[in-house]
Design a protein around this motif. Structure first.
Motif, mmCIF file in Angstrom:
data_model
loop_
_atom_site.group_PDB
_atom_site.id
_atom_site.type_symbol
_atom_site.label_atom_id
_atom_site.label_comp_id
_atom_site.label_asym_id
_atom_site.label_seq_id
_atom_site.Cartn_x
_atom_site.Cartn_y
_atom_site.Cartn_z
ATOM 1 N N ILE A 203 -19.015 -17.642 -4.176
ATOM 2 C CA ILE A 203 -20.165 -16.756 -4.284
ATOM 3 C C ILE A 203 -21.031 -16.303 -3.018
ATOM 4 O O ILE A 203 -20.945 -14.975 -2.785
ATOM 5 N N GLN A 204 -20.611 -17.024 -2.070
ATOM 6 C CA GLN A 204 -21.515 -16.752 -0.341
ATOM 7 C C GLN A 204 -19.975 -16.292 -0.373
ATOM 8 O O GLN A 204 -20.680 -15.415 0.856
ATOM 9 N N HIS A 205 -19.139 -16.771 0.303
ATOM 10 C CA HIS A 205 -18.025 -15.968 1.013
ATOM 11 C C HIS A 205 -16.815 -15.075 0.429
ATOM 12 O O HIS A 205 -15.965 -14.776 1.426
ATOM 13 N N GLY A 206 -16.704 -15.566 -0.892
ATOM 14 C CA GLY A 206 -15.662 -14.397 -2.016
ATOM 15 C C GLY A 206 -14.643 -13.430 -1.203
ATOM 16 O O GLY A 206 -13.981 -12.711 -0.819
ATOM 17 N N TYR A 207 -16.050 -12.363 -1.382
ATOM 18 C CA TYR A 207 -16.135 -10.765 -0.690
ATOM 19 C C TYR A 207 -14.922 -11.115 1.122
ATOM 20 O O TYR A 207 -14.290 -10.082 0.789
ATOM 21 N N ASP A 208 -16.194 -11.722 1.873
ATOM 22 C CA ASP A 208 -15.308 -11.994 3.057
ATOM 23 C C ASP A 208 -13.559 -11.994 3.139
ATOM 24 O O ASP A 208 -12.846 -11.962 4.116
ATOM 25 N N ALA A 209 -13.631 -13.122 1.843
ATOM 26 C CA ALA A 209 -12.485 -14.029 2.007
ATOM 27 C C ALA A 209 -11.436 -12.960 1.519
ATOM 28 O O ALA A 209 -10.196 -12.900 1.989
ATOM 29 N N VAL A 210 -11.703 -12.542 0.190
ATOM 30 C CA VAL A 210 -10.696 -11.243 0.323
ATOM 31 C C VAL A 210 -10.316 -10.184 0.725
ATOM 32 O O VAL A 210 -9.135 -10.191 1.397
ATOM 33 N N VAL A 211 -11.331 -9.716 1.382
ATOM 34 C CA VAL A 211 -11.009 -8.792 2.436
ATOM 35 C C VAL A 211 -10.038 -9.075 3.335
ATOM 36 O O VAL A 211 -9.003 -8.480 4.408
ATOM 37 N N LEU A 212 -10.447 -10.114 3.962
ATOM 38 C CA LEU A 212 -9.491 -10.929 5.035
ATOM 39 C C LEU A 212 -7.785 -11.184 4.844
ATOM 40 O O LEU A 212 -7.511 -10.884 5.294
ATOM 41 N N LEU A 213 -8.456 -11.909 3.799
ATOM 42 C CA LEU A 213 -6.979 -11.702 2.449
ATOM 43 C C LEU A 213 -6.239 -10.592 2.526
ATOM 44 O O LEU A 213 -5.028 -10.665 3.356
ATOM 45 N N ALA A 214 -6.821 -9.240 2.826
ATOM 46 C CA ALA A 214 -5.955 -8.356 2.066
ATOM 47 C C ALA A 214 -5.918 -7.121 3.572
ATOM 48 O O ALA A 214 -4.536 -6.987 3.363
ATOM 49 N N LEU A 215 -6.392 -7.437 4.984
ATOM 50 C CA LEU A 215 -5.842 -7.408 6.364
ATOM 51 C C LEU A 215 -5.261 -7.937 6.574
ATOM 52 O O LEU A 215 -3.792 -7.362 6.917
ATOM 53 N N LEU A 216 -5.131 -9.501 6.828
ATOM 54 C CA LEU A 216 -4.012 -10.713 6.850
ATOM 55 C C LEU A 216 -2.652 -9.569 5.975
ATOM 56 O O LEU A 216 -1.251 -9.745 6.425
ATOM 57 N N VAL A 217 -2.308 -9.601 4.733
ATOM 58 C CA VAL A 217 -0.946 -9.332 3.773
ATOM 59 C C VAL A 217 -0.671 -8.147 4.788
ATOM 60 O O VAL A 217 0.294 -8.105 4.173
ATOM 61 N N ASN A 218 -1.693 -7.545 5.232
ATOM 62 C CA ASN A 218 -0.584 -5.826 6.042
ATOM 63 C C ASN A 218 -0.917 -5.413 7.550
ATOM 64 O O ASN A 218 -0.086 -5.320 7.988
ATOM 65 N N TYR A 219 -0.429 -7.391 8.347
ATOM 66 C CA TYR A 219 -0.148 -7.141 9.257
ATOM 67 C C TYR A 219 1.445 -6.878 8.873
ATOM 68 O O TYR A 219 1.766 -8.030 8.474
ATOM 69 N N ARG A 220 1.932 -5.556 10.037
ATOM 70 C CA ARG A 220 3.589 -6.193 10.356
ATOM 71 C C ARG A 220 4.826 -5.802 9.468
ATOM 72 O O ARG A 220 5.472 -7.250 8.984
ATOM 73 N N LYS A 221 3.564 -5.468 7.541
ATOM 74 C CA LYS A 221 4.142 -5.847 6.610
ATOM 75 C C LYS A 221 5.771 -5.345 6.413
ATOM 76 O O LYS A 221 6.656 -6.016 5.580
ATOM 77 N N TYR A 222 6.222 -4.346 6.950
ATOM 78 C CA TYR A 222 7.436 -4.009 7.019
ATOM 79 C C TYR A 222 8.579 -4.314 8.056
ATOM 80 O O TYR A 222 9.726 -4.138 8.176
ATOM 81 N N LYS A 651 8.445 5.037 1.230
ATOM 82 C CA LYS A 651 7.216 6.166 0.311
ATOM 83 C C LYS A 651 6.444 6.245 0.694
ATOM 84 O O LYS A 651 5.317 6.997 0.995
ATOM 85 N N GLU A 652 5.826 4.637 0.282
ATOM 86 C CA GLU A 652 3.863 4.895 0.396
ATOM 87 C C GLU A 652 3.490 3.765 1.287
ATOM 88 O O GLU A 652 2.572 4.149 2.150
ATOM 89 N N ALA A 653 4.651 3.736 2.504
ATOM 90 C CA ALA A 653 4.452 2.913 4.313
ATOM 91 C C ALA A 653 3.191 3.698 4.804
ATOM 92 O O ALA A 653 2.040 2.832 4.905
ATOM 93 N N ALA A 654 3.879 5.024 4.443
ATOM 94 C CA ALA A 654 2.479 5.310 5.840
ATOM 95 C C ALA A 654 1.666 6.173 5.415
ATOM 96 O O ALA A 654 0.360 5.922 5.642
ATOM 97 N N PHE A 655 0.979 5.448 4.257
ATOM 98 C CA PHE A 655 -0.726 5.893 2.957
ATOM 99 C C PHE A 655 -0.736 4.709 3.223
ATOM 100 O O PHE A 655 -2.493 4.624 4.300
ATOM 101 N N PHE A 656 -0.195 3.496 3.616
ATOM 102 C CA PHE A 656 -0.794 1.826 3.601
ATOM 103 C C PHE A 656 -1.389 1.877 4.565
ATOM 104 O O PHE A 656 -2.353 1.386 5.166
ATOM 105 N N LYS A 657 -0.398 2.601 5.733
ATOM 106 C CA LYS A 657 -0.627 2.830 7.259
ATOM 107 C C LYS A 657 -1.673 2.637 7.973
ATOM 108 O O LYS A 657 -3.156 2.452 8.322
ATOM 109 N N GLU A 658 -1.894 4.004 7.491
ATOM 110 C CA GLU A 658 -3.254 4.448 7.545
ATOM 111 C C GLU A 658 -4.221 4.111 6.597
ATOM 112 O O GLU A 658 -5.510 4.621 7.376
ATOM 113 N N LEU A 659 -4.434 3.839 6.033
ATOM 114 C CA LEU A 659 -5.658 3.153 4.747
ATOM 115 C C LEU A 659 -5.764 1.568 5.798
ATOM 116 O O LEU A 659 -7.123 1.786 5.858
ATOM 117 N N VAL A 660 -5.749 0.984 5.969
ATOM 118 C CA VAL A 660 -5.441 -0.330 6.488
ATOM 119 C C VAL A 660 -6.034 0.383 7.616
ATOM 120 O O VAL A 660 -7.178 -0.240 8.094
#
Length: 689
Positions: A203-222, A651-660
Motif C-alpha cells: 500500500i505504501q511503496h507498491g507504486y514506486d516498486a512496480v515503476v522501479l521494476l519496469a525501468l530495471l527490466v528495460n536496462y539494455r534488454k536487447y 519491430k517494437e524496439a525503437a518504440f520501447f526505447k523512446e517510451l522508456v
C-alpha cells in the motif's frame, strides 16, 4: 547627540555590509569542495555532517556548477563523501541514514547533470573511484536491500526506493547508465517482490516498486542478459503476482476515477449547459479540457508482466469489488510526492481496506476490466504524443492477451460475465449510452466493443494507421481462437461488420491523401480477410444461422463499397508502381466477397421484379439469401486463421526505447526527496535522543 547619531550611523553601515550567515551544513559542503581533506582539521567532520539536515538544493547546485575537470580536482573528497554516505547507511541513528540517502541522491543527480556527455566510466570514477566502485556499489545495494526488507521505518523504505528511482533515471537513456551494471550484479529484485507480497508495504511503496521494476527490466534488454527480465519471467508466487496486479489496478483505477470526476464536473457546469443550448459544436474543446495526464510508467509495468510472465495472465481475471465506487476517505501517505494528475501513486489499496463495504449488489471488477476502461479513455484522443504512445501500448498489451490461450479461455468464459462501462467519445450523430443499459457479458465482448469504438472514432486526416493495424489484428486473433475452439459468442457482430465497411469506405474516399503516408492496401487486406474469416468459418463460431445470414445481408447491402474497392485495387495492381503487389493481394482476397455480391444481387433484383416491389425490406432480402445458398460457389482460401505472433524485438524496439526515455524523464522530474520533513522524521524516530 551628534556622537550618538554617528555611532548609530556606523552601526547601520556595518550591518548593511555584513554578509548573510551560511548555515553550518553549507560551510561543511564548501569544505568538501575545497581541495583539502575536510577531516584534516576536524576528525569528527563526517560524523557531524550526517547529523545535519541536508541542503539538497545547495549540494546539487554546487555539483552541477563544476565541470569534469573541476570535479576531478576534488575527486578524493567526493569519493570520501560517497564512502561515508554508505557507511552512514549502517548507523543506528536513523536521521543519519535519512541524510545519507538524500546526500547520495544529490551526488548521483548533481554529477550526472553537468557531465551528460561524459562517459559512464568517468562518472563512476568521479563518484567512487574505479578501484573501489565494485565494492562501494555492492555495499550500497546490500544496505538498501537490508533497509527495504527489514522491519524498520516506512519513511526510510520510501526514501530507499526514491534513491533507487533517482539512480535509475539520472540519464535520459537508461541503457547508457553504466552504474546500473552494479544493480544488475547486486540484484534488488527479491526486495521489490517482498514489498509487493505484503499488504502494508504494498500500500505504501507498491507504486514506486512496480515503476522501479519496469525501468530495471528495460536496462539494455536487447544487448545483454538482464537478470531482472529472467527473474520476472519465472515468478510463480501467487501472492506476489496478485500484489503486483493490485498496484497496477489501483493506479489505473485512480486515473479512471479522476477522469470520471472531471467528466461529471464538465457535464454539470455552465459550459455543459451552454453547449447543450447551442448544439454540440464545442465537443472537441470540452474533451480537451477533461483530458487527464496518462500514466505510461504503470502501463509499461503491466506490459512487462503480461509479456514476460505467463503466470501473470491469471491475475488479470482475479475478481474483486469495483474499486472506483468505494467512498472510503483517502489518507495520503506523507512520503508520496506531488506528481501531475494521472501519475500520482495511489494511496489506498481498496482490496485490503477493512472499510470496504460487503455489498452483495456491488459490481465486481478485475485488472482486465480496469485496463479496458483505462484504454477506452486514452484511446479517445491520440493527437498528442503521450496519448498516442499510451494507445499504442494498450493495443500491444491487448495483442499479447489475445494471443494467450489461457487469457482467451477466461475472456470467452460464459460463466464469467461482467458489465463493463467503457468510455465513448462524444459524437454528434449518436447519443451517449446509459450505463445501466450495458448487459453483463463475457469479457471478450468488451474487448471487441473497444476495438469497434476505436475504428469508428479515428477516421481522420492524421490517420493513425499503425493503431488501426493493431486494432484489426486483435480482432483477428480473438476470432481465430473462437474458430479453433468453436466458441459461439453472442455478440452484436453487425456493429463490427459495419465499422469495418465504413473503414474501407474511408480508405477509398481518402486514397490520394493516405497513400502519400501509408500503405493502405495492407490495412484493406486485413479488413477483407476478416470478412473472409466470417464467410469461410462463420458457421463454426457465429452464434446462430441467422447471424450468418446477416453477414451476407451486410455484404450485399454495402456492395458498392466492395465494388469500389475492387475497382481501385484492380487499377493500382495493373499499373506499374510501388503499390502494385500489395494491391494485387487485395484483389485476390476479394474473390469470395465479389462472388457473394455477384450471386445474390441478380437474385434480389429478380425477386423485386417478380413481386413488383421497388425496395425490399431486410426480411425479404434475408429470405432471398437463405433460399439461394445452394447455388453459391466459394473458393477455399488458405491461411485465414494464421497470424504472426507478437515479437518485441526487432519491430517494437525503437518504440520501447523512446517510451522508456519519456518515462525516465517523467519519473526523474517527479521523484521528490523533500517530502520527508525533519519534523515528520523526528516524530517517527522519537527514540533518537
Amino acid at each position: 547627540m551628534a556622537q550618538v547619531e554617528k555611532k548609530s550611523g556606523l552601526l547601520r553601515k556595518s550591518s548593511a555590509s555584513r554578509k548573510p550567515l551560511k548555515e553550518k551544513v553549507v560551510l561543511m559542503y564548501d569544505g568538501i569542495f575545497a581541495r583539502e581533506d575536510p577531516a584534516k582539521n576536524n576528525p569528527r567532520f563526517w560524523e557531524e555532517l550526517f547529523l545535519m539536515k541536508v541542503n539538497l538544493e545547495y549540494l546539487e547546485g554546487k555539483l552541477e556548477s563544476l565541470d569534469g575537470d573541476e570535479l576531478m580536482k576534488i575527486k578524493d573528497n567526493i569519493n570520501s563523501l560517497f564512502q561515508h554516505c554508505i557507511q552512514a547507511l549502517g548507523e543506528e541513528h536513523q536521521i543519519k541514514v535519512v541524510n545519507a540517502l538524500q546526500t547520495l541522491c544529490a551526488l548521483f543527480r548533481g554529477v550526472h547533470q553537468k557531465n551528460k556527455s561524459t562517459s559512464g566510466f568517468d562518472i563512476i570514477n568521479m563518484l567512487m573511484g574505479f578501484d573501489k566502485a565494485e565494492l562501494r556499489m555492492k555495499d550500497l545495494l546490500e544496505s538498501l536491500d537490508t533497509l527495504l526488507c527489514g522491519d524498520g521505518s516506512e519513511s526510510l523504505k520510501s526514501l530507499c526506493l526514491k534513491l533507487l528511482l533517482c539512480l535509475v533515471t539520472v540519464t535520459d537513456n537508461i541503457s547508457q547508465n553504466t552504474i546500473l551494471e552494479y544493480v544488475m550484479i547486486n540484484s534488488i529484485f527479491e526486495a521489490i517482490l517482498q514489498i509487493l507480497s505484503g499488504a502494508p508495504s504494498r500500500i505504501q511503496h507498491g507504486y514506486d516498486a512496480v515503476v522501479l521494476l519496469a525501468l530495471l527490466v528495460n536496462y539494455r534488454k536487447y544487448e545483454s542478459v538482464n537478470p531482472y527480465i529472467v527473474k520476472l519471467s519465472i515468478v510463480d508466487d501467487e501472492t506476489t503476482l496478485n500484489g503486483m496486479g493490485l498496484v497496477i489496478s489501483q493506479a489505473l483505477s485512480e486515473y479512471n476515477r479522476q477522469y470520471k470526476d472531471k467528466e461529471e464536473e464538465h457535464q454539470g457546469g455552465f459550459f455543459s449547459a451552454f453547449t447543450n443550448m447551442v448544439g454540440s459544436m464545442f465537443i472537441a474543446d470540452a474533451e480537451e479540457k477533461i483530458s487527464v495526464q496518462t500514466n505510461e510508467a504503470i502501463l509499461l509495468a503491466l506490459y512487462e508482466a503480461v509479456h514476460l510472465n505467463r503466470n501473470f495472465i491469471t491475475v488479470l481475471a482475479q475478481s474483486h469489488p469495483e474499486i472506483d465506487i468505494v467512498t472510503t476517505p483517502v489518507t495520503p501517505v506523507p512520503t508520496t510526492p506531488t506528481t501531475p494528475l494521472g501519475t500520482t501513486p495511489p494511496s489506498l489499496d481498496a482490496m485490503n481496506s477493512p472499510e470496504l463495504p460487503l455489498d452483495p449488489n456491488l459490481q465486481t471488477s478485475n485488472l482486465l476490466i480496469t485496463f479496458l476502461k483505462y484504454s477506452s479513455i486514452v484511446m479517445q484522443d491520440t493527437k498528442d504524443e503521450h496519448r498516442l504512445n499510451s494507445a499504442k501500448l494498450c493495443l500491444i498489451i491487448l495483442t499479447c492477451i489475445a494471443e494467450d490461450q489461457y487469457a482467451n479461455a477466461f475472456l470467452h468464459d460464459d460463466n464469467m460475465n461482467f458489465r463493463v462501462n467503457l468510455h465513448r467519445m462524444p459524437m454528434r450523430h449518436r447519443k451517449k449510452a446509459a450505463d445501466k443499459n450495458i448487459p453483463s457479458r463475457p469479457l471478450v465482448c468488451a474487448v471487441l466493443d473497444l476495438m469497434v469504438e476505436f475504428m469508428v472514432t479515428h477516421m481522420m486526416k492524421d490517420f493513425p494507421m499503425d493503431l488501426y493495424m493493431r486494432c484489426i489484428q486483435v480482432v483477428h486473433k480473438l476470432i481465430c481462437y473462437q474458430k479453433k475452439c468453436r466458441v459461439r459468442l453472442h455478440y452484436t457482430w453487425r456493429e463490427l461488420w459495419s465499422a469495418l465497411i465504413n473503414l474501407l469506405k474511408f480508405l477509398l474516399s481518402n486514397e490520394t491523401l493516405l497513400l502519400t503516408k501509408h500503405n493502405i492496401f495492407q490495412l484493406a487486406l486485413l479488413v477483407v480477410n476478416l470478412f473472409n474469416m466470417f464467410i469461410t468459418y462463420g458457421d463454426t463460431f457465429l452464434p446462430t444461422p441467422s447471424s450468418y445470414d446477416e453477414l451476407y445481408y451486410e455484404i450485399v447491402r454495402m456492395h458498392q463499397v466492395f465494388d469500389n474497392l475492387y475497382c481501385m485495387v484492380l487499377r493500382v495492381s495493373t499499373n506499374a508502381g510501388q503499390w502494385k503487389e500489395p494491391a494485387s493481394k487485395v484483389t485476390h482476397a476479394l474473390v469470395n466477397v465479389r462472388a457473394i455480391i455477384n450471386h445474390f444481387n441478380p437474385k434480389i433484383e429478380s425477386y423485386a421484379a417478380v413481386n413488383h416491389i421497388s425496395q425490399l425490406s431486410e426480411d425479404q432480402v434475408l429470405e432471398v439469401v437463405r433460399s439461394n445458398y445452394d447455388t453459391l460457389t466459394l473458393k477455399l482460401q488458405d491461411g485465414l486463421d494464421q497470424y504472426e505472433r507478437y515479437s518485441e524485438q526487432p519491430k517494437e524496439a525503437a518504440f520501447f526505447k523512446e517510451l522508456v526515455r519519456s518515462i525516465s524523464l517523467n519519473v526523474r522530474k517527479n521523484v521528490s526527496l523533500n517530502t520527508l520533513s525533519q519534523d515528520v522524521l523526528l516524530k517517527e524516530f522519537s527514540s533518537i535522543s
